[in-house]
Design an enzyme around this catalytic site. Structure first.
Site, PDB file in Angstrom:
ATOM      1  N   CYS A 149       1.946   0.894  -6.927  1.00  0.00           N
ATOM      2  CA  CYS A 149       2.271   1.321  -5.562  1.00  0.00           C
ATOM      3  C   CYS A 149       3.779   1.509  -5.402  1.00  0.00           C
ATOM      4  O   CYS A 149       4.235   2.456  -4.757  1.00  0.00           O
ATOM      5  CB  CYS A 149       1.703   0.351  -4.542  1.00  0.00           C
ATOM      6  N   ASN A 150       4.563   0.618  -5.989  1.00  0.00           N
ATOM      7  CA  ASN A 150       6.016   0.809  -5.968  1.00  0.00           C
ATOM      8  C   ASN A 150       6.392   2.058  -6.762  1.00  0.00           C
ATOM      9  O   ASN A 150       7.272   2.825  -6.353  1.00  0.00           O
ATOM     10  CB  ASN A 150       6.728  -0.390  -6.614  1.00  0.00           C
TER      11      ASN A 150
END
Lengths: 342, 342, 342, 342
Positions: A149-150
């Site tokens: 997600c990052n």
């Protein structure tokens, strides 16, 4: 035509988010849900917010008859997908939401995840799942590896800039503010409500976060030379959302125009008017990603900020977007729900 | 066939929630958005989370050409709808989300809202908008008066019980826990983040809350005798959601069975297994309502708890549900999105 | 003269709160801190907010030399204090923050805690630690049993009313809103940030909460007849604080005057002006308790609301207040810090 | 000897925080509280958490008899202190918590605050209030200018490093995460609970934040050459606290040792063990400041993080610390309360 879907690891947050999205997807039908420790329970027991849905019970993985499945979403803890996917029938397409197939180089995998990869041949066939940049490959893939997600957030901010060579590749600093759901539903003392509700704190600082493996792989490939970014995530008291604040050396207006051009036809990536900043609350619960660009009083600096919902566009929404492509559907099917605010 | 929709008061939270819902509604098209003080701005300026939508600009109310409008949602401050609706062309259907047409008795209106009603004739034609109980009237109505969000929550818990005469009508106590969005977007010192983030506090206690007018009207009519409940709302640090904890005198199992029977065919009202309690987080962002029933160690007591999202099922979702009925559409159209959790 | 203090169970929230309070106490010196699983660590590792203090390391209980200790605070999990306190040297005074010595009747203890009491003789000597009502006994006690945090909140609201016989004893309903720290620091899935941050939900409803044992004991003794209250706690998204909303049958003005009279000389219990409601944010971080009284439109109803900080006045602050009395100090020593707001 | 204290602007958060701290200060007595718009009210009406204190009523500024006052805390909106302080009797010492006297250069003041300074002569006598670095001047000052809260946080991280010339002065990036109380109690739509509770967003980006004036002044003076930092604050959903994440070019171990040496005798500034990161929750409600230092996988990078409570160490706690020095008291008097966690 309805596509038969199985979700493996349905008792975690990305599993629940997949169910949430698929609940209003026009072409998907959930035919199997697995959760090893909660097998035998109903989804409503594990996630009461999904009680209104007519869902199959949670079962153990080996109870699923994959003959009846078109596509599997594997939302398993890191390390478990490799052997599993290797052993699935060939006709089953796979979107893996974990980290197992993100790194093309087995040595890089072992470096960041601490163990050798057990399905190296399969890894060679995996497509990196950042939809907007691997769209054509994804359409033809059997196995797509969802991004971190990052990793997704920062790549949306930086990929076009690295490709266009408009920023200093040796001085990229990304400061992230992360909602707590990124840590999943596992029991950890520092994820208790009381520990997080009034605290902001960095973690995995100093170049230790595993998503750096993805950055190194992708940015180095785009640039055609080694690129290493500095990256510090921080836990902030909200459930969903990531804000990446990227400190870049480059001309802010050029940076802005590069991003505008890169995303002008993308349905889910929105570049704000120059000088405006996005907020995580503007995309929560949705598959949209907002990007802002500003300059600084110090000349030669560009500030690029990017927000998305880590559970949706950063994970399960991305997974559905990829599945749509793999199954020949409209890429946006089931994904146009507006963000929930306030 | 696409229905042309106008939203009046689009710069408030219920206005934004209407836009959010309509964004994925299969048959609605927003043709006009009004906001007196923010006229001239784009919705994206006022609510950045709606930036991905192609929406008309905000205009003043008198700039709207209602000839082109099938249905109006009026999300105006209390008191402003009366004259407005009176002056609309006859062909325009109206769902009023404010309080102006909720009370059938003009004297009751004046008592609770402090001023005489200015559209008494129109009031006579208004249908009370609690969909599940006024469904047939709503189908044929031109003007539907949306309920208060507290009023909806408590009525879902109590109406079948009062109708079936299974609880003591003289001893009904409802303790509510309310998300802050119920206060709207108006500037009030006690609604600042800092004032609310770590505080829980009752308000409008002692029988002063205006929603009591709705309770008195509805419960007295159902019972055929005067019914007055005791009702205390409390502000809790969350944006969305209402939990009503209702302390009743009656047999809990009879109460449970009465609610199960009442709601067995309702798409949006779910009665939990006996003894389970719902949470506001289980319905946030959705049009669903969960109801739980328990007994107590003290015999003759029934505890009924009910949760819904005040902005959705308690207001804008209810409004769309009613509009669907008024326009001859599937009642659930656009409303089946799953709750967002976590 | 400095009193030598040992804190047993220092790695939990009430242990940390004791250290916080004692940090500025004029007469206490912490000479030992125990924590079985975290023995060997420094308090700064376990609670970084206490890093500025010069504290002894965490040790196992059996490593403490009690010869050098004047008073022990036992902040242990329920069930562990009984044998421990029984075996302490006679000269050591004890304030137990757990539930082991709250119930005078061993049968009641076994009923609510599911196991026989193992220190029945010692139990006979324990004083119930609700300071304002057991002050003289506490001064002379060797062993004081701290109350439950819910039990303290509700008793501050009700004890004077039951004693004065101004409310209906057969119809007392107490609805509580509880900060999450009341659940302690133990790992439970439903206490994760993500599970609680946007949710309000009841728990232990239906007469199952263990603090009912305390209510039954105390209220029955005051009234001279059996009194059972109805009591429902709810988890709300804040770390500290309890708000008890008590629905009573009685004359509100009489109720108000009774409470004003009861608490007029108390340093920590404040009755608000008639008609005002307290908020949990008004007492967080402090040893103060605020009480409000209102009437209702229904005659014969009194609404009494009471707030305190569960970790301070509801637990560790109460414990220090009792220790002050037991050691012949000013009852308020170290306890007059103002609440922290916002 | 008791010092007579007046607080001007007592209805804001820094005013309330001053009262909170002074409540347990051994030598201060509050003799006057001013609040223009709320004059006539009691502090308990404006801040119920201070109800237990015996305080003078709120009055208008011109009602205060300064003959009876030893020291004034001016917690007024920016721009109001200049004329006021100019007109106070000479014997009154002043700690100004606003921005009026922070910038020594009238031209810099006008640049950042948009209006000429009206008390230029007085400005020459003002001492910049960062206690740890202006201690001796503060002891002898009549007028001390409290620093900005962001300015304090970043300066604690950077001043010793700039003085020791161990970092690249042309590439300093400071990313801040700010609690909402920094915005004060003024009514702004974007400070409503609903707007902030689930959002993280940057503001005043691009070099527009007024605290940059302080950084430029101080860092340039220390370095003996022009120093401009890049600085981006972000609003995060918590009430109190600032976390500054400073991205520096330099040797991390040298940076660490420089900070350890600089603060080894400071009572309120704590440098964590090398490699550890502080959290805002570790200092909330206290006058302590925690600093962490890490390296990065990229050589030549140092990450310095710093946390403090913006209302306390960043504003009112700093003010009391300065007042203690100005009045010849122990610098730590009234300021050793431990942080409140959780």
């Amino acid at each position: 035509m309805t596509q038969k879907i199985a979700i493996l690891g349905a008792s975690g947050y990305t599993g629940a988010e997949l169910v949430r999205i698929i609940a209003t997807h026009p072409s998907f039908e959930i035919v199997a849900l697995s959760a090893e420790r909660k097998a035998g329970q109903q989804m409503a027991d594990v996630f009461p917010h999904l009680r209104h849905l007519d869902l199959p019970p949670l079962v153990k993985l080996d109870e699923i008859d994959f003959a009846n499945v078109d596509l599997v979403f594997a939302a398993l803890p890191h390390g478990l997908s490799q052997a599993l996917v290797r052993d699935l029938p060939e006709h089953v397409k796979v979107v893996d939401l974990g980290a197992d197939f993100r790194l093309r180089d087995p040595a890089a995998y072992e470096k960041w995840y601490g163990a050798p990869h057990v399905a190296v041949e399969l890894q060679k066939t995996a497509v990196y799942g950042l939809t907007e940049f691997y769209r054509e490959d994804i359409k033809n893939a059997r196995l797509v590896a969802g991004t971190g997600c990052n990793a997704a957030t920062v790549q949306f901010a930086l990929r076009p800039l690295i490709a266009a060579d408009v920023i200093d590749l040796d001085d990229i600093i990304c400061d992230l503010k992360n909602g707590i759901s990124g840590a999943g539903r596992a029991l950890k003392e520092n994820m208790l409500f009381t520990e997080r509700a009034t605290d902001v704190q960095g973690y995995a600082h100093g170049g230790k976060h595993r998503h750096l493996g993805e950055f190194d792989q992708e940015f180095t490939e785009i640039a055609g030379r080694k690129v290493e970014i500095q990256f510090t995530p921080h836990l902030v008291p909200m459930s969903r959302g990531i804000l990446a604040t990227c400190y870049l050396k480059g001309n802010a207006e050029t940076v802005y125009q590069t991003l505008v051009d890169a995303y002008k036809d993308e349905p889910f990536i929105i570049v704000l008017p120059y000088g405006q900043q996005p907020g995580t609350g503007h995309v929560a619960g949705s598959n949209y990603c907002h990007i802002g660009v500003s300059t600084d009083r110090i000349s030669g600096r560009a500030l690029v900020t990017c927000v998305l919902d880590n559970l949706c566009k950063g994970s399960s929404g991305q997974a559905v977007q990829n599945a749509n492509l793999m199954l020949g559907l409209d890429e946006s099917a089931g994904l146009t729900m507006a963000p929930v605010f306030p």
